[in-house]
Design a protein around this motif. Structure first.
Motif, PDB file in Angstrom:
ATOM      1  N   LYS A   1       0.741  -1.121   0.054  1.00  0.00           N
ATOM      2  CA  LYS A   1       0.048  -0.009  -0.023  1.00  0.00           C
ATOM      3  C   LYS A   1       1.040   1.160   0.050  1.00  0.00           C
ATOM      4  CE  LYS A   1      -0.498  -0.217   4.983  1.00  0.00           C
ATOM      5  NZ  LYS A   1      -1.354  -0.591   6.215  1.00  0.00           N
TER       6      LYS A   1
ATOM      7  N   TYR B   1       4.856   1.430   0.416  1.00  0.00           N
ATOM      8  CA  TYR B   1       5.654   2.404   1.378  1.00  0.00           C
ATOM      9  C   TYR B   1       6.528   3.490   0.909  1.00  0.00           C
ATOM     10  CZ  TYR B   1       3.610  -0.955   4.984  1.00  0.00           C
ATOM     11  OH  TYR B   1       2.641  -1.651   5.617  1.00  0.00           O
TER      12      TYR B   1
ATOM     13  N   SER C   1       3.535  -7.105  10.163  1.00  0.00           N
ATOM     14  CA  SER C   1       4.971  -7.529  10.470  1.00  0.00           C
ATOM     15  C   SER C   1       5.248  -7.836  11.857  1.00  0.00           C
ATOM     16  CB  SER C   1       5.642  -6.204   9.951  1.00  0.00           C
ATOM     17  OG  SER C   1       5.616  -5.734   8.971  1.00  0.00           O
TER      18      SER C   1
ATOM     19  N   ARG D   1       0.667 -10.909   6.554  1.00  0.00           N
ATOM     20  CA  ARG D   1       0.663  -9.725   5.821  1.00  0.00           C
ATOM     21  C   ARG D   1       1.548  -8.464   6.432  1.00  0.00           C
ATOM     22  NH1 ARG D   1      -4.790  -9.665   7.945  1.00  0.00           N
ATOM     23  NH2 ARG D   1      -4.263  -7.771   9.081  1.00  0.00           N
TER      24      ARG D   1
ATOM     25  N   GLY E   1       3.942  -5.733   6.100  1.00  0.00           N
ATOM     26  CA  GLY E   1       4.226  -4.588   4.949  1.00  0.00           C
ATOM     27  C   GLY E   1       5.767  -4.056   5.517  1.00  0.00           C
ATOM     28  N   LEU E   2       5.776  -3.393   6.719  1.00  0.00           N
ATOM     29  CA  LEU E   2       7.076  -2.473   6.925  1.00  0.00           C
ATOM     30  C   LEU E   2       8.215  -3.460   7.121  1.00  0.00           C
ATOM     31  CD1 LEU E   2       7.623   0.308   8.045  1.00  0.00           C
ATOM     32  CD2 LEU E   2       8.239  -0.766  10.258  1.00  0.00           C
TER      33      LEU E   2
ATOM     34  N   TYR F   1       7.502   3.928   9.626  1.00  0.00           N
ATOM     35  CA  TYR F   1       6.427   4.082   8.363  1.00  0.00           C
ATOM     36  C   TYR F   1       6.142   5.538   7.856  1.00  0.00           C
ATOM     37  CZ  TYR F   1       4.369  -0.318  10.921  1.00  0.00           C
ATOM     38  OH  TYR F   1       4.344  -1.419  11.471  1.00  0.00           O
TER      39      TYR F   1
HETATM   40  C1  LIG Z   1      -0.713  -1.885   6.782  1.00  0.00           C
HETATM   41  C2  LIG Z   1      -1.267  -3.024   6.943  1.00  0.00           C
HETATM   42  C3  LIG Z   1      -0.565  -4.300   7.216  1.00  0.00           C
HETATM   43  C4  LIG Z   1       0.855  -4.380   7.237  1.00  0.00           C
HETATM   44  O1  LIG Z   1       1.374  -3.748   8.386  1.00  0.00           O
HETATM   45  P1  LIG Z   1       2.978  -3.641   8.945  1.00  0.00           P
HETATM   46  O2  LIG Z   1       2.847  -3.160  10.332  1.00  0.00           O
HETATM   47  O3  LIG Z   1       3.370  -2.625   7.860  1.00  0.00           O
HETATM   48  O4  LIG Z   1       3.385  -4.886   8.642  1.00  0.00           O
HETATM   49  C5  LIG Z   1      -1.250  -5.467   7.120  1.00  0.00           C
HETATM   50  N1  LIG Z   1      -2.680  -5.305   7.354  1.00  0.00           N
HETATM   51  C6  LIG Z   1      -3.376  -4.494   7.155  1.00  0.00           C
HETATM   52  C7  LIG Z   1      -4.893  -4.541   7.096  1.00  0.00           C
HETATM   53  C8  LIG Z   1      -2.689  -2.970   6.931  1.00  0.00           C
HETATM   54  O5  LIG Z   1      -3.532  -2.067   6.984  1.00  0.00           O
END
Ligand SMILES: *Cc1c(COP(=O)(O)O)cnc(C)c1O
Length: 561
Positions: A45, A49, A216, A231, A233-234, A369
């Motif tokens: 997203k 990042y 994460s 899921r 991200g970071l 972030y």
């Molecule tokens: C942003 C997000 C993630 C990833 O989160 P991180 O802390 O960056 O790993 C997972 N699920 C949802 C719904 C998110 O909005």
């Protein structure tokens, strides 16, 4: 003949974001390794990042992500337009969202409330095919999704729509509030609510593909949250979600580097006020450097007088206020040799003392972030590792070739490898008879501190060398006569492979049938060398190759002191 196009100058920028895609690949393999039973969704997203949606998504899929997640639908459409075929989930939209286009593009959508189900069902009718939906339950974050009671009504409505062929209820999911806090009880509380929601879904006859909860922090710290899909991200971008653990602590490598070329370096007298409002005044005759980046580029104005920047190997602090397009550094009195064009590093991976995203976040009072996602799209992105160096097995991973002039060197390499090995690891040795496999294993055994002697296993199939130092045992296997590693388990050894380091002497070309994670070591004798193992030393070349998530990002480098 057409004239070459004149240089319009478009695209010039005195600063750049350099994104290391190899780091992203290694980080995602690390995350996959942390959640071995779950599939991996790379969350891309906010333009990955801030790293760039499509390059990041490409690297993520190469690294083994089998799902991609975007918040906004436009990111999901862009992934489909770029040809990505893995499942893509989007989760941020309001009434009136283009669900028909999402269904046509085979994008999974979240259903957090009745309004969304209604709109998705209407769109599916028009599209003439069922929508793939993930029902979102609010297990305690207090943000997206339905709390449990309304969720159960939503569940039944969605399953009714599934009966009618309007939707396919693919997933049930939720998001954690405090997974980044050490052992916070809210994680267990959210798991409990999630399990309740899943139980209700199951009881109502849902046939889910994926149940997913982990971001994460949870992927790294809370195995019970992994379910079918994680899921992160970071952490995929090499940044730590934890306040008190660095990226390096977690085996992650920051992928984003931000640097700019100084537009001006000039002498300034003591007592000179710097930048708007003169919130900084020089205390001595000094040299100022002007950096061509500002809050219009996403540099936080809160960085004024607090954030670190490295120039020519030295750290400085932003001097005075950050402006829209520029800020100033006080480079000190002895910086006279520096010139315009010198590179200023705002943050990078942290090598050689350069500042990190975490340094900026701490200085500015925010989180990693925010620092990376707000770096403006007007700064050009450059990509390292864009063309994946795929190794023979197609899995990526660390590789190294070393020369071994004699047996001592071979044993010393074995001791070096012992330092990298831990319980459960598998080392696969290939090489001709007399190439030094047993010598190398002797070094590994020595380094691990196991009981010897280590001899060629040719006639015994497998031998256990117990640890003398309370570490893992060494299981030394001759696999020439085994069909597969499973047969090692059947040998009923006095050791479990999970608690041991297993070294398998294996025939060339037989490794394909082995487990995903392994350190492959091939020992080659130069052509024309004698085959007598006790004969004159012809020297060898060892090729090391770490395969699978266990070895992703592991530095095999050997400095033989
Ligand atoms: C942003 C997000 C993630 C990833 O989160 P991180 O802390 O960056 O790993 C997972 N699920 C949802 C719904 C998110 O909005």
């Amino acid at each position: 003949m057409s004239e070459p196009a004149p240089d319009t100058g478009m695209g010039y920028y005195p600063a750049r974001v350099i994104v290391d895609l190899d780091a992203i690949r290694a980080n995602l393999r690390r995350l996959a390794y942390a959640a071995p039973s779950a599939a991996l969704m790379a969350v891309v997203k906010a333009d990955g990042y801030g790293h760039g949606l499509l390059p990041v998504a490409g690297a993520a899929v190469e690294a083994g992500a089998t799902w991609l997640g975007t918040a906004q639908l436009d990111g999901a459409f862009a992934l489909r337009a770029a040809g990505h075929e893995v499942p893509v989930l989007a989760w941020v939209y309001a009434p009136g969202a283009p669900f028909e286009a999402a269904i046509a593009a085979d994008i999974d959508v979240t259903v957090p409330a009745r309004w969304a189900l209604t709109e998705v069902v209407d769109a599916a009718r028009v599209a003439g095919r069922p929508a793939r939906v993930h029902l979102k339950v609010d297990t305690g974050l207090g943000r997206g999704g339905s709390f449990l009671e309304p969720w159960t009504d939503l569940l039944h409505a969605a399953l009714d729509a599934e009966q009618r062929g309007e939707v396919r209820v693919v997933g049930v999911w939720s998001h954690l509030a405090r997974a980044d806090e050490e052992d916070h009880p809210s994680v267990a509380a959210q798991i409990e609510v999630f399990d309740e929601a899943l139980g209700r879904a199951e009881a109502a006859g849902a046939r889910l593909e994926v149940r997913h909860l982990a971001n994460s922090a949870a992927t790294l710290a809370h195995p019970r949250t992994h379910y079918d899909l994680v899921r992160p991200g970071l952490a995929g971008y090499g940044l730590s979600p934890f306040a008190h653990r660095s990226a390096a602590d977690l085996g992650l490598r920051p992928a984003m580097r931000l640097e700019a070329d100084l537009e001006l370096v000039k002498a300034a007298p003591a007592g000179q006020g710097v930048s708007y409002g003169h919130t900084y005044t020089t205390t001595r005759d000094t040299v100022l450097g002007v950096v061509p980046l500002g809050y219009g580029d996403g540099i936080p104005r809160h960085a004024s007088n607090v954030a670190p920047v490295q120039v020519a190997g030295r750290r400085h602090t932003v001097a005075g206020r950050v402006c829209m397009d520029q800020f100033v550094l006080d480079l000190g009195p002895d910086a006279g040799r520096l010139e315009a064009g010198e590179v200023a590093v705002l943050f990078g991976a942290g090598d050689d003392g350069e500042p990190t995203v975490r340094d900026w976040a701490d200085a500015v009072g925010t989180i990693d972030y925010e620092i990376v996602t707000r770096i403006g799209p007007r700064i050009p992105r450059e990509y390292l590792g864009a063309a994946q160096a795929t190794d023979a097995t197609g899995t990526g991973g660390a590789a190294l070739a070393v020369n071994l002039p004699d047996q001592e060197a071979t044993e010393a390499l074995g001791r070096h490898l012992a330092g990298l090995l831990r319980a459960g690891d598998l080392v696969v040795l290939t090489g001709d008879l007399g190439a030094g496999k047993t010598t190398l294993t002797r070094g590994v055994g020595d380094g691990l501190g196991v009981r010897g002697p280590i001899a060629s296993p040719t006639f015994i199939i497998a031998r256990v060398h117990p640890s003398l130092v309370g570490g893992p045992d060494l299981v030394h296997v001759d696999a020439y006569r085994l069909g597969s590693l499973d047969e090692v388990d059947a040998l009923d050894l006095d050791a479990s492979l999970d608690d041991s380091v297993t070294v398998v002497e294996w025939g060339e070309g037989m490794v394909e049938s082995l487990s995903e994670d392994r350190l492959e070591v091939s020992l080659e004798r130069p052509r024309g060398a004698g085959t007598d193992p006790e004969g004159p030393e012809p020297g060898r070349v060892a090729r090391l190759h770490g395969v699978g998530p266990r070895w992703a990002g592991i530095d095999l480098q050997w400095d033989r002191a």
